[in-house]
Design an enzyme around this catalytic site. Sequence first.
Site, PDB file in Angstrom:
ATOM      1  CB  SER A 107     112.654  12.102 -58.050  1.00 22.61           C
ATOM      2  OG  SER A 107     112.952  11.107 -59.007  1.00 22.61           O
ATOM      3  CG  ASP A 151     112.308   9.639 -62.912  1.00 19.61           C
ATOM      4  OD1 ASP A 151     112.428  10.371 -63.915  1.00 19.61           O
ATOM      5  OD2 ASP A 151     113.160   9.619 -61.998  1.00 19.61           O
ATOM      6  CG  ASP A 163     113.196  14.052 -61.496  1.00 13.96           C
ATOM      7  OD1 ASP A 163     112.924  12.851 -61.658  1.00 13.96           O
ATOM      8  OD2 ASP A 163     114.268  14.432 -60.987  1.00 13.96           O
ATOM      9  CG  ASP A 200     116.272  12.318 -63.059  1.00 13.66           C
ATOM     10  OD1 ASP A 200     115.298  11.542 -62.927  1.00 13.66           O
ATOM     11  OD2 ASP A 200     117.035  12.605 -62.124  1.00 13.66           O
TER      12      ASP A 200
END
Length: 452
Positions: free
Chosen positions: A98, A242, A244, A246
């Site tokens: 992440s 961010d 990743d 999501d």
Amino acid sequence: MADLSQIVKAYDVRGVVPDQWDASLAELFGAAFAQVTGATAIVTGHDMRPSSPELSRAFARGAAARGVDVTEIGLCSTDELYFASGQLDLPGAMFTASHNPAQYNGIKLCRAGAAPVGQDTGLADIRALVEQWSDTGAPEPVGTPGTITQRDVLADYATHLRSLVDLGRIRPLKVVVDAGNGMGGHTVPSVLDGLPVDLVPMYFELDGTFPNHEANPLDPKNIVDLQAKVRETQADIGLAFDGDADRCFVVDERGEPVPPSAITALVAARELAKHPGGTIIHNLITSWSVPEVVEENGGRAVRTRVGHSFIKQEMAASGAIFGGEHSAHYYFRDFWNADTGMLAALHVLAALGGQAGTLSELVRQYDRYAASGEINSTVADQAGRAAAVRAAYEGLDGAELDELDGLTVTTADWWFNLRASNTEPLLRLNVEARDEATVARVRDEVLAIVRA
């Protein structure tokens, strides 16, 4: 027996590569995931970190050795992996850390239909097997190993998201997007393709070393470039994802951040227009604005603990249509109860483009209170300091105390929540009130006790 306590967290696997884990452990995680889920097929994806392709392929080998067919979707955002898990009805594994720095990597796991995997829903069992096999060696491969095949689902993911939001009549918008060298650079062009959007891309080059800034828009220093670009280009809106991709953060046409609680309220109102009387989930440190807007729009607001596993469990149990967190995670029933910042962003674009006013004017009705933001204090004795705060407020006239998640104290004019971090010696404070002066007073009172 190997100890994985440092890398197996409450909801995922995360640690430094190769110091804390590597491809050999990833292969064991793949075998253990196959055994615990009992699946005959799974889907995997990975982000742009330098270590991600090797770890992801090792995981696939481990699962295939247990007879499981693996569909690799390759480079993807976390919500794209959830889409694949939902659409293909397969358990999934996403390789990402992440917003963590480049040397980290991890695995986010889900069951078929993007159902979450956490400590109580399979992750503890997976950890136990990996710890056992890291000493004894993985069990012998099955007689007929599974296949490993590749599939590109990006176009299907983009089509699905656009099918959930009516964007057909929006006015032209200038949109600055800061992908932070993360997976938003991969997904945003496909999702926005064909829309009346003048896209101004920032840091779309996939680079897991994050050369421009950390891919963590929750930290104000990481959206400074976006704010400046929005002002410079006179854009209608700025979006930051961010690592990743999501989570999505929003800034208005002035370059000012829009609180995630205001986005939660805005999207809740839109979802309730489609599903009258529906249930909306919000965690306990979202703004008072959220339940107010939900009730004003004929919905039912349900308050829950912080954390995606609690939100997703409550979404499933209550049949909720939408859920939002202060950290810019947004969950949709139409997206298998999973979180997708990209879908939330499309809702904001639809709302903004469907009227003539600016974003700051639009969100004013959803952003009603003053707030402190999250303030962290390093303390040696979390429980003792929290108990001292409780003792100071439990006799306050007109105050309600609850311990759904940490300590929440609520009065007619303000509330605060004090929570202990699960992973660090920190207490996290959030304060909201009807005006800035009250926020400052309550904040300083609580911090004086916490930091005494």
